[in-house]
Write a protein that holds these residues in place. Structure first.
Motif, PDB file in Angstrom:
ATOM      1  N   UNK A 289       0.821  -1.206   0.000  1.00 16.17           N
ATOM      2  CA  UNK A 289       0.000   0.000   0.000  1.00 16.17           C
ATOM      3  C   UNK A 289       0.855   1.256   0.000  1.00 16.17           C
ATOM      4  N   UNK A 290       1.913   1.265   0.801  1.00 22.37           N
ATOM      5  CA  UNK A 290       2.774   2.443   0.851  1.00 22.37           C
ATOM      6  C   UNK A 290       3.427   2.746  -0.479  1.00 22.37           C
ATOM      7  N   UNK A 291       3.946   1.729  -1.159  1.00 25.72           N
ATOM      8  CA  UNK A 291       4.621   1.952  -2.441  1.00 25.72           C
ATOM      9  C   UNK A 291       3.639   2.417  -3.508  1.00 25.72           C
ATOM     10  N   UNK A 292       2.418   1.874  -3.496  1.00 23.76           N
ATOM     11  CA  UNK A 292       1.433   2.290  -4.489  1.00 23.76           C
ATOM     12  C   UNK A 292       0.928   3.702  -4.225  1.00 23.76           C
ATOM     13  N   UNK A 293       0.828   4.109  -2.957  1.00 21.04           N
ATOM     14  CA  UNK A 293       0.373   5.470  -2.675  1.00 21.04           C
ATOM     15  C   UNK A 293       1.422   6.492  -3.097  1.00 21.04           C
ATOM     16  N   UNK A 294       2.684   6.150  -2.967  1.00 22.07           N
ATOM     17  CA  UNK A 294       3.721   7.048  -3.476  1.00 22.07           C
ATOM     18  C   UNK A 294       3.631   7.170  -4.993  1.00 22.07           C
ATOM     19  N   UNK A 295       3.364   6.035  -5.668  1.00 25.31           N
ATOM     20  CA  UNK A 295       3.189   6.084  -7.121  1.00 25.31           C
ATOM     21  C   UNK A 295       1.958   6.895  -7.499  1.00 25.31           C
ATOM     22  N   UNK A 296       0.907   6.822  -6.687  1.00 29.05           N
ATOM     23  CA  UNK A 296      -0.305   7.588  -6.951  1.00 29.05           C
ATOM     24  C   UNK A 296      -0.018   9.073  -6.962  1.00 29.05           C
TER      25      UNK A 296
ATOM     26  N   UNK B 275      -3.942  11.872 -13.353  1.00 32.14           N
ATOM     27  CA  UNK B 275      -4.591  12.726 -14.341  1.00 32.14           C
ATOM     28  C   UNK B 275      -4.828  11.992 -15.651  1.00 32.14           C
ATOM     29  N   UNK B 276      -4.060  10.958 -15.902  1.00 34.88           N
ATOM     30  CA  UNK B 276      -4.195  10.197 -17.139  1.00 34.88           C
ATOM     31  C   UNK B 276      -4.108   8.712 -16.813  1.00 34.88           C
ATOM     32  N   UNK B 277      -4.070   7.897 -17.860  1.00 34.66           N
ATOM     33  CA  UNK B 277      -3.954   6.456 -17.670  1.00 34.66           C
ATOM     34  C   UNK B 277      -2.636   6.138 -16.978  1.00 34.66           C
ATOM     35  N   UNK B 278      -2.683   5.177 -16.087  1.00 36.11           N
ATOM     36  CA  UNK B 278      -1.498   4.798 -15.337  1.00 36.11           C
ATOM     37  C   UNK B 278      -1.518   3.288 -15.136  1.00 36.11           C
ATOM     38  N   UNK B 279      -0.426   2.707 -14.625  1.00 37.25           N
ATOM     39  CA  UNK B 279      -0.485   1.292 -14.232  1.00 37.25           C
ATOM     40  C   UNK B 279      -1.474   1.109 -13.085  1.00 37.25           C
ATOM     41  N   UNK B 280      -1.734  -0.139 -12.713  1.00 32.99           N
ATOM     42  CA  UNK B 280      -2.627  -0.390 -11.588  1.00 32.99           C
ATOM     43  C   UNK B 280      -2.090   0.295 -10.343  1.00 32.99           C
ATOM     44  N   UNK B 281      -2.984   1.016  -9.654  1.00 34.36           N
ATOM     45  CA  UNK B 281      -2.619   1.710  -8.425  1.00 34.36           C
ATOM     46  C   UNK B 281      -3.530   1.220  -7.296  1.00 34.36           C
ATOM     47  N   UNK B 282      -2.934   0.788  -6.205  1.00 33.00           N
ATOM     48  CA  UNK B 282      -3.679   0.295  -5.054  1.00 33.00           C
ATOM     49  C   UNK B 282      -3.727   1.396  -4.004  1.00 33.00           C
ATOM     50  N   UNK B 283      -4.909   1.850  -3.653  1.00 30.16           N
ATOM     51  CA  UNK B 283      -5.070   2.892  -2.644  1.00 30.16           C
ATOM     52  C   UNK B 283      -5.340   2.313  -1.260  1.00 30.16           C
TER      53      UNK B 283
END
Length: 330
Positions: A168-175, A200-208
């Protein structure tokens, strides 16, 4: 009935897609059921026209005469021209593959444009993902070709929770990175406190958000809140969690429990894929759909605000607000 129903048949509605059913088959089934409902009304009374028919004169069968008779006009009869409604344009939102189940949003009429608005809003979706420790397959699914079997006695709930927190932490940083926000801005802090940071645009899968709902080895159940995902990526996530736990794992179930502002409570079961149920659902959810789309498509901040002079809006404050590096959860 048919024309009046078509005028009201415009908006979004959610269905429950069972596992094993292709989304396209579901869409075609609903279209067929809607067409049956639209064409099921009583046919209108045909117009009457005067025709002069040749027939024997009453009392004298050898003499023929023309007699004015009222007969129905059959040019518009259903058996002559066919059903009044033969096709409907129905759009499908975020799709589910054949093995997955859960909430599937469809749009008919104006609702097809609303599906585009939902896509542009980059709303999150919730899933429950069931995993099975101790084996690996070629497609990450329980019924795939077995590749490896491993021991899992060393896996504990605490170890699983730690892995989920790191994910979760790594994905929130990517978000934050994909949202193109300045981490030192007031805008970033305000959006973080409202949980409104989105790419703002298409991105890889992001877990919030990700957490374990149930742990009874070899089975475990995860709740995953994410965006821009595919169900196969969620199955691969289970496989990667197994590797991080120094074992293997396969996915036995993927169920979507929420798509944006549609939940399981809004989803129509197969027994209710009919005209009246879908009309009632569209009418009941229309105000909520309009309000949610307006809120999520609104500009990020109506008026830019400067940081307060007594507080520094730095990246550490934003990370704290986002909960980066904290335990997994919503």
């Amino acid at each position: 009935m048919g024309s009046a129903a078509v005028a009201r048949l415009s908006g979004l509605f959610a269905t429950y897609k069972p596992p094993g059913l292709n989304w396209l088959h579901l869409r075609d089934t609903i279209e067929l059921q809607l067409l049956k409902g639209l064409n099921a009304g009583k046919p209108s009374v045909p117009e009457q026209r005067v025709r002069f028919l040749l027939g024997p004169v009453e009392g004298n069968e050898e003499e023929l005469a023309l007699t004015a008779t009222s007969v129905p006009t059959l040019t518009n009869h259903r058996l002559v021209c066919g059903p009044a409604f033969t096709s409907l344009k129905i759009g499908v939102g975020h799709r589910l593959d054949a093995q997955a189940s859960g909430v599937l949003v469809l749009g008919v009429g104006h609702g097809r444009r609303l599906l585009t608005d939902m896509y542009n809003a980059h709303l999150t979706k919730d899933y429950t993902v069931r995993g099975l420790l101790g084996k690996a397959t070629d497609d990450f699914c329980e019924d795939g070709r077995l590749v490896e079997k491993t021991a899992y006695d060393h896996v504990t709930r605490e170890k699983l929770d730690r892995i989920l927190a790191v994910i979760q932490g790594s994905h929130q940083k990517a978000l934050v990175m994909y949202s193109n926000l300045d981490l030192q801005s007031q805008e970033a802090y305000e959006m973080a406190t409202r949980g409104a940071i989105r790419p703002m645009n298409k991105s890889p899968m992001l877990i919030t958000g990700i957490r374990c709902l149930h742990f009874a080895p070899p089975e475990f159940l995860l709740e995953v809140q994410c965006m821009h995902e595919t169900q196969q990526q969620l199955r691969k996530l289970v496989h990667e969690i197994g590797l991080e736990l120094k074992t293997t794992a396969v996915c036995s179930q993927v169920q979507r429990t929420r798509d944006g502002f549609f939940t399981l409570d809004d989803a129509l079961l197969r027994a209710h894929w009919d005209l009246h149920s879908i009309l009632d659902t569209i009418q009941a959810t229309a105000p909520r759909v309009a309000a949610e789309l307006d809120k999520n498509l609104r500009p990020r901040l109506s008026t830019p605000q400067l940081p307060s002079p007594d507080r520094s809006w730095d990246s550490e404050a934003l990370s704290s607000t986002l909960g980066l590096g904290s335990c997994a959860g919503h």
